[in-house]
Design a protein around this motif. Structure first.
Motif, PDB file in Angstrom:
ATOM      1  N   LYS A   1       5.691  15.047  -1.910  1.00  0.00           N
ATOM      2  CA  LYS A   1       4.431  15.290  -1.207  1.00  0.00           C
ATOM      3  C   LYS A   1       4.282  14.337  -0.030  1.00  0.00           C
ATOM      4  CE  LYS A   1      -0.557  15.696  -1.956  1.00  0.00           C
ATOM      5  NZ  LYS A   1      -1.661  15.604  -2.948  1.00  0.00           N
ATOM      6  N   LEU A   2       4.667  13.086  -0.225  1.00  0.00           N
ATOM      7  CA  LEU A   2       4.536  12.080   0.827  1.00  0.00           C
ATOM      8  C   LEU A   2       5.402  12.440   2.033  1.00  0.00           C
ATOM      9  CD1 LEU A   2       3.015   9.366   1.154  1.00  0.00           C
ATOM     10  CD2 LEU A   2       5.112   8.226   0.461  1.00  0.00           C
ATOM     11  N   LEU A   3       6.641  12.840   1.767  1.00  0.00           N
ATOM     12  CA  LEU A   3       7.553  13.189   2.855  1.00  0.00           C
ATOM     13  C   LEU A   3       7.118  14.470   3.555  1.00  0.00           C
ATOM     14  CD1 LEU A   3      10.979  12.308   1.188  1.00  0.00           C
ATOM     15  CD2 LEU A   3       9.778  11.018   2.950  1.00  0.00           C
ATOM     16  N   CYS A   4       6.560  15.418   2.815  1.00  0.00           N
ATOM     17  CA  CYS A   4       6.055  16.657   3.417  1.00  0.00           C
ATOM     18  C   CYS A   4       4.881  16.364   4.345  1.00  0.00           C
ATOM     19  CB  CYS A   4       5.629  17.650   2.333  1.00  0.00           C
ATOM     20  SG  CYS A   4       7.009  18.445   1.494  1.00  0.00           S
ATOM     21  N   GLU A   5       4.005  15.459   3.935  1.00  0.00           N
ATOM     22  CA  GLU A   5       2.870  15.071   4.768  1.00  0.00           C
ATOM     23  C   GLU A   5       3.344  14.433   6.058  1.00  0.00           C
ATOM     24  OE1 GLU A   5       0.358  12.557   2.494  1.00  0.00           O
ATOM     25  OE2 GLU A   5      -0.496  14.181   1.287  1.00  0.00           O
ATOM     26  N   ASP A   6       4.351  13.547   5.939  1.00  0.00           N
ATOM     27  CA  ASP A   6       4.903  12.882   7.138  1.00  0.00           C
ATOM     28  C   ASP A   6       5.508  13.906   8.082  1.00  0.00           C
ATOM     29  OD1 ASP A   6       4.114  10.477   6.182  1.00  0.00           O
ATOM     30  OD2 ASP A   6       6.091   9.801   5.552  1.00  0.00           O
TER      31      ASP A   6
ATOM     32  N   LEU B   1       0.832  -1.213   0.000  1.00  0.00           N
ATOM     33  CA  LEU B   1       0.000   0.000   0.000  1.00  0.00           C
ATOM     34  C   LEU B   1       0.862   1.257   0.000  1.00  0.00           C
ATOM     35  CD1 LEU B   1      -2.918  -0.949   2.433  1.00  0.00           C
ATOM     36  CD2 LEU B   1      -2.970  -0.772  -0.063  1.00  0.00           C
ATOM     37  N   LEU B   2       2.021   1.204   0.675  1.00  0.00           N
ATOM     38  CA  LEU B   2       2.929   2.352   0.663  1.00  0.00           C
ATOM     39  C   LEU B   2       3.462   2.582  -0.746  1.00  0.00           C
ATOM     40  CD1 LEU B   2       4.558   4.593   1.966  1.00  0.00           C
ATOM     41  CD2 LEU B   2       6.250   2.888   2.698  1.00  0.00           C
ATOM     42  N   ALA B   3       3.735   1.510  -1.464  1.00  0.00           N
ATOM     43  CA  ALA B   3       4.205   1.644  -2.847  1.00  0.00           C
ATOM     44  C   ALA B   3       3.138   2.324  -3.703  1.00  0.00           C
ATOM     45  CB  ALA B   3       4.562   0.275  -3.416  1.00  0.00           C
ATOM     46  N   LYS B   4       1.869   1.957  -3.483  1.00  0.00           N
ATOM     47  CA  LYS B   4       0.778   2.589  -4.220  1.00  0.00           C
ATOM     48  C   LYS B   4       0.665   4.071  -3.858  1.00  0.00           C
ATOM     49  CE  LYS B   4      -1.028  -0.918  -6.497  1.00  0.00           C
ATOM     50  NZ  LYS B   4      -1.104  -0.937  -7.997  1.00  0.00           N
ATOM     51  N   GLU B   5       0.892   4.386  -2.586  1.00  0.00           N
ATOM     52  CA  GLU B   5       0.827   5.778  -2.133  1.00  0.00           C
ATOM     53  C   GLU B   5       1.923   6.609  -2.785  1.00  0.00           C
ATOM     54  OE1 GLU B   5       0.296   8.142   2.147  1.00  0.00           O
ATOM     55  OE2 GLU B   5       0.708   5.990   2.109  1.00  0.00           O
ATOM     56  N   ILE B   6       3.110   6.026  -2.915  1.00  0.00           N
ATOM     57  CA  ILE B   6       4.208   6.712  -3.598  1.00  0.00           C
ATOM     58  C   ILE B   6       3.842   6.966  -5.049  1.00  0.00           C
ATOM     59  CG2 ILE B   6       6.613   6.493  -4.367  1.00  0.00           C
ATOM     60  CD1 ILE B   6       7.068   4.684  -1.890  1.00  0.00           C
ATOM     61  N   GLU B   7       3.241   5.944  -5.680  1.00  0.00           N
ATOM     62  CA  GLU B   7       2.849   6.055  -7.084  1.00  0.00           C
ATOM     63  C   GLU B   7       1.846   7.190  -7.281  1.00  0.00           C
ATOM     64  OE1 GLU B   7       1.273   3.053 -10.620  1.00  0.00           O
ATOM     65  OE2 GLU B   7       0.897   2.571  -8.517  1.00  0.00           O
ATOM     66  N   GLU B   8       0.927   7.358  -6.335  1.00  0.00           N
ATOM     67  CA  GLU B   8      -0.123   8.373  -6.457  1.00  0.00           C
ATOM     68  C   GLU B   8       0.353   9.779  -6.104  1.00  0.00           C
ATOM     69  OE1 GLU B   8      -3.112   6.874  -3.884  1.00  0.00           O
ATOM     70  OE2 GLU B   8      -3.638   5.182  -5.197  1.00  0.00           O
ATOM     71  N   LYS B   9       1.192   9.896  -5.069  1.00  0.00           N
ATOM     72  CA  LYS B   9       1.546  11.214  -4.540  1.00  0.00           C
ATOM     73  C   LYS B   9       2.954  11.674  -4.910  1.00  0.00           C
ATOM     74  CE  LYS B   9      -1.433  10.690  -0.460  1.00  0.00           C
ATOM     75  NZ  LYS B   9      -1.470  10.668   1.027  1.00  0.00           N
ATOM     76  N   GLY B  10       3.860  10.729  -5.164  1.00  0.00           N
ATOM     77  CA  GLY B  10       5.265  11.084  -5.361  1.00  0.00           C
ATOM     78  C   GLY B  10       5.966  11.226  -4.018  1.00  0.00           C
ATOM     79  N   TYR B  11       7.288  11.217  -4.035  1.00  0.00           N
ATOM     80  CA  TYR B  11       8.070  11.240  -2.795  1.00  0.00           C
ATOM     81  C   TYR B  11       7.969  12.568  -2.057  1.00  0.00           C
ATOM     82  CZ  TYR B  11      10.258   6.912  -4.393  1.00  0.00           C
ATOM     83  OH  TYR B  11      10.470   5.625  -4.803  1.00  0.00           O
TER      84      TYR B  11
END
Length: 213
Positions: free
Chosen positions: A203-208, A191-201
């Motif tokens: 945006k994902l790291l900024c959210e974290d 699921l994390l791989a899918k999240e990366i695919e949808e958001k990119g690194y």
């Protein structure tokens, strides 16, 4: 961010010095073992940039490597038939066996050569550093299919370093890790791989980062 450095450290590249920690393989700390000792213990590394070995065919290389790792002294002709069967089962061209190791090979042929080595040597763990880089779509489909087959049939564990989410079309990872600044900053499953695919690194790291504030 440290992905290639990680696998080079594991295999014992002389550029790096370990100051602390352990690396356990089957409960045994392998720090201090030489690269060839680690290979015999069951580790395999496919580099981003593969060296050319002039004058040595892939089948000759594999015959010696197989003998040193397994202790089995199979005559050359039966060994060739054995490896040829494995190669064709994986969907690769067996003519690669008679080519010099990585000499004059295309990017896809080099990567397929690495997978053939994996299939013959059957390591416990294989570290594949950008196995999908510089490979056309047809070849990468065969490579990913071979990885899936080897994982199921030989029990080999794989650590795949990649920048491409296309891998998700062919493989479902058991674990996914994001490295940033030489550290693992996020871990999860498919699921994390899918999240990366949808958001990119980014945006994902900024959210974290925002969640942790």
């Amino acid at each position: 961010s440290g992905k290639s450095s990680l696998v080079n450290v594991i295999m014992g590249h002389p550029r790096y010095t370990l100051s602390s920690g352990e690396m356990l393989l089957g409960g045994k700390n392998i720090i201090g073992m030489s690269p060839d000792e680690k290979a015999r213990a069951g580790l395999f590394l496919s580099l981003q940039q593969l060296p050319e070995i002039h004058g040595v065919t892939l089948i000759s290389f594999l015959h010696k490597a197989h003998q040193h790792i397994t202790g089995a002294k199979m005559p050359v002709l039966p060994f060739y038939s054995y490896v040829e069967t494995i190669t064709e089962k994986l969907g690769f061209d067996s003519s690669l066996l008679k080519r010099q190791v990585n000499v004059g090979l295309s990017g896809g042929e080099k990567k397929q050569s690495e997978i053939i080595q994996l299939a013959v040597l059957k390591p416990q763990f294989a570290f594949l550093d950008e196995i999908d880089s510089g490979v056309d779509k047809d070849a990468i489909a065969r490579i990913y299919s071979a990885i899936q087959t080897l994982a199921k049939e030989t029990g080999t564990g794989f650590l795949l370093i990649t920048h491409y989410d296309a891998i998700l079309k062919y493989l479902t990872p058991d674990a996914v890790h994001i490295m940033y600044g030489a550290s693992i900053v996020r871990s999860g499953g498919a699921l994390l791989a899918k999240e990366i695919e949808e958001k990119g690194y980014t945006k994902l790291l900024c959210e974290d980062k925002n969640k942790s504030v």
